[in-house]
Design a protein around this motif. Sequence first.
Motif, PDB file in Angstrom:
ATOM      1  N   LYS A 195      10.260  -2.050  -4.534  1.00 13.01           N
ATOM      2  CA  LYS A 195      11.152  -1.005  -5.024  1.00 13.01           C
ATOM      3  C   LYS A 195      11.467  -1.190  -6.508  1.00 13.01           C
ATOM      4  O   LYS A 195      11.680  -0.206  -7.232  1.00 13.01           O
ATOM      5  N   ALA A 196      11.481  -2.447  -6.979  1.00 14.31           N
ATOM      6  CA  ALA A 196      11.632  -2.682  -8.412  1.00 14.31           C
ATOM      7  C   ALA A 196      10.439  -2.100  -9.164  1.00 14.31           C
ATOM      8  O   ALA A 196      10.585  -1.537 -10.261  1.00 14.31           O
ATOM      9  N   TRP A 197       9.250  -2.236  -8.597  1.00 16.18           N
ATOM     10  CA  TRP A 197       8.071  -1.634  -9.212  1.00 16.18           C
ATOM     11  C   TRP A 197       8.228  -0.113  -9.287  1.00 16.18           C
ATOM     12  O   TRP A 197       7.923   0.493 -10.325  1.00 16.18           O
ATOM     13  N   VAL A 198       8.698   0.504  -8.209  1.00 16.77           N
ATOM     14  CA  VAL A 198       8.872   1.960  -8.197  1.00 16.77           C
ATOM     15  C   VAL A 198       9.812   2.393  -9.313  1.00 16.77           C
ATOM     16  O   VAL A 198       9.541   3.364 -10.033  1.00 16.77           O
ATOM     17  N   VAL A 199      10.922   1.674  -9.482  1.00 19.37           N
ATOM     18  CA  VAL A 199      11.883   2.031 -10.524  1.00 19.37           C
ATOM     19  C   VAL A 199      11.245   1.935 -11.899  1.00 19.37           C
ATOM     20  O   VAL A 199      11.305   2.874 -12.708  1.00 19.37           O
ATOM     21  N   GLY A 256       8.352  18.408 -10.785  1.00 20.10           N
ATOM     22  CA  GLY A 256       9.254  17.288 -10.574  1.00 20.10           C
ATOM     23  C   GLY A 256       8.684  16.317  -9.557  1.00 20.10           C
ATOM     24  O   GLY A 256       7.990  16.726  -8.620  1.00 20.10           O
ATOM     25  N   ILE A 257       8.983  15.032  -9.750  1.00 23.64           N
ATOM     26  CA  ILE A 257       8.556  13.987  -8.822  1.00 23.64           C
ATOM     27  C   ILE A 257       9.737  13.063  -8.574  1.00 23.64           C
ATOM     28  O   ILE A 257      10.341  12.551  -9.520  1.00 23.64           O
ATOM     29  N   VAL A 258      10.068  12.872  -7.304  1.00 27.20           N
ATOM     30  CA  VAL A 258      11.112  11.932  -6.902  1.00 27.20           C
ATOM     31  C   VAL A 258      10.439  10.804  -6.135  1.00 27.20           C
ATOM     32  O   VAL A 258       9.825  11.035  -5.090  1.00 27.20           O
ATOM     33  N   ASN A 259      10.534   9.592  -6.652  1.00 28.21           N
ATOM     34  CA  ASN A 259       9.978   8.416  -5.995  1.00 28.21           C
ATOM     35  C   ASN A 259      11.115   7.599  -5.387  1.00 28.21           C
ATOM     36  O   ASN A 259      12.017   7.153  -6.106  1.00 28.21           O
ATOM     37  N   LEU A 260      11.070   7.421  -4.076  1.00 25.95           N
ATOM     38  CA  LEU A 260      12.139   6.709  -3.387  1.00 25.95           C
ATOM     39  C   LEU A 260      12.061   5.216  -3.673  1.00 25.95           C
ATOM     40  O   LEU A 260      11.078   4.554  -3.340  1.00 25.95           O
ATOM     41  N   ALA A 261      13.096   4.701  -4.277  1.00 23.25           N
ATOM     42  CA  ALA A 261      13.251   3.267  -4.473  1.00 23.25           C
ATOM     43  C   ALA A 261      14.424   2.828  -3.609  1.00 23.25           C
ATOM     44  O   ALA A 261      14.556   3.251  -2.461  1.00 23.25           O
ATOM     45  N   LYS A 279       0.832  -1.205   0.000  1.00 22.21           N
ATOM     46  CA  LYS A 279       0.000   0.000   0.000  1.00 22.21           C
ATOM     47  C   LYS A 279       0.866   1.254   0.000  1.00 22.21           C
ATOM     48  O   LYS A 279       0.637   2.189  -0.775  1.00 22.21           O
ATOM     49  N   VAL A 280       1.872   1.283   0.873  1.00 23.54           N
ATOM     50  CA  VAL A 280       2.713   2.472   1.011  1.00 23.54           C
ATOM     51  C   VAL A 280       3.680   2.619  -0.160  1.00 23.54           C
ATOM     52  O   VAL A 280       3.837   3.706  -0.726  1.00 23.54           O
ATOM     53  N   HIS A 281       4.328   1.532  -0.545  1.00 23.18           N
ATOM     54  CA  HIS A 281       5.381   1.609  -1.555  1.00 23.18           C
ATOM     55  C   HIS A 281       4.853   1.661  -2.983  1.00 23.18           C
ATOM     56  O   HIS A 281       5.529   2.204  -3.866  1.00 23.18           O
ATOM     57  N   ILE A 282       3.685   1.073  -3.220  1.00 28.10           N
ATOM     58  CA  ILE A 282       3.175   0.985  -4.588  1.00 28.10           C
ATOM     59  C   ILE A 282       1.909   1.817  -4.784  1.00 28.10           C
ATOM     60  O   ILE A 282       1.897   2.755  -5.577  1.00 28.10           O
ATOM     61  N   CYS A 296      17.530   5.686  -5.831  1.00 30.66           N
ATOM     62  CA  CYS A 296      17.881   4.354  -5.345  1.00 30.66           C
ATOM     63  C   CYS A 296      19.106   4.399  -4.433  1.00 30.66           C
ATOM     64  O   CYS A 296      20.223   4.053  -4.857  1.00 30.66           O
ATOM     65  N   PRO A 297      18.933   4.815  -3.190  1.00 24.19           N
ATOM     66  CA  PRO A 297      20.083   4.813  -2.279  1.00 24.19           C
ATOM     67  C   PRO A 297      20.391   3.422  -1.755  1.00 24.19           C
ATOM     68  O   PRO A 297      19.540   2.524  -1.771  1.00 24.19           O
ATOM     69  N   GLY A 298      21.625   3.253  -1.292  1.00 22.91           N
ATOM     70  CA  GLY A 298      21.997   2.056  -0.548  1.00 22.91           C
ATOM     71  C   GLY A 298      21.768   2.307   0.930  1.00 22.91           C
ATOM     72  O   GLY A 298      20.895   3.099   1.314  1.00 22.91           O
TER      73      GLY A 298
END
Length: 257
Positions: A152-156, A132-137, A108-111, A177-179
């Motif tokens: 997170k793969a879906w977000v990318v 601009g939109i930044v989506n955290l993956a 729900k939150v991530h997708i 996509c941070p580590g």
Amino acid sequence: MTTALITGATAGIGAAFANRLARDGRDLVLVARDTARLRQAADELGSRYGVQVEILTADLSTDTGIGAVEDRLRDDTRPVDLLINNAGFANRGAYLDVPVQDELDMLKVHIEAVLRTTTAAVPGMRERGFGGIVNLASVAAFVPRGTYGATKAWVVNFTLGIARDLAGSGVRLQALCPGFTRTEFHERAGMGTSSIPSWGWLTADRVVDDSLRDLARNRPLCVPGKRYKAAVTAARLLPVGGLGKLSTTAGRDYRKG
């Protein structure tokens, strides 16, 4: 003056985005679940940088919370020019160790929240010809391991696809996509971090600086840090089976503590 809306804005990368954008002179809409922390952050940022800071208490694991953010993004009388979809969490444990409802909350939150808020923000930005939109993956998006990496793969893929569809519209999108980043994230998930070497850590400020630099350059994928850029490149080249085994072993050590 432009306005940025940031979800998960009271801690970690979200708080670093809020501080940097306020310092740059942007008004803010801060979104999180904890009203007291939101008010404290708003007071501090407004006082320090002289910007307008609005707060919106919302739980993005609920329809009501997502709907409240959608309504704010669609308000043309108070346009939002930059959306930072930062809210997220991890569940401690391997598949079947985590309750299904916890996994559904993550989806729900991530997708769903990312899909709905992006969809709410884009029409106004496109009409104005700017935004601009930044989506955290995460670098976990490139590793076949667990629900977290899958979301997170879906977000990318979602973000890169929409960036292509909106090319030339003036609306820029980025999958960030941070580590491993020093925040409250791992503590909240109950995850030990003693097995992670010191060189593996990024600071939240570094992540934000790299993100905003790449957004200004219209780069739809941002992987902060040379080591993580190399890791993502390797992840795309290594056989999926071998990479998955490596990731599972590392993840098992990582969960200790």
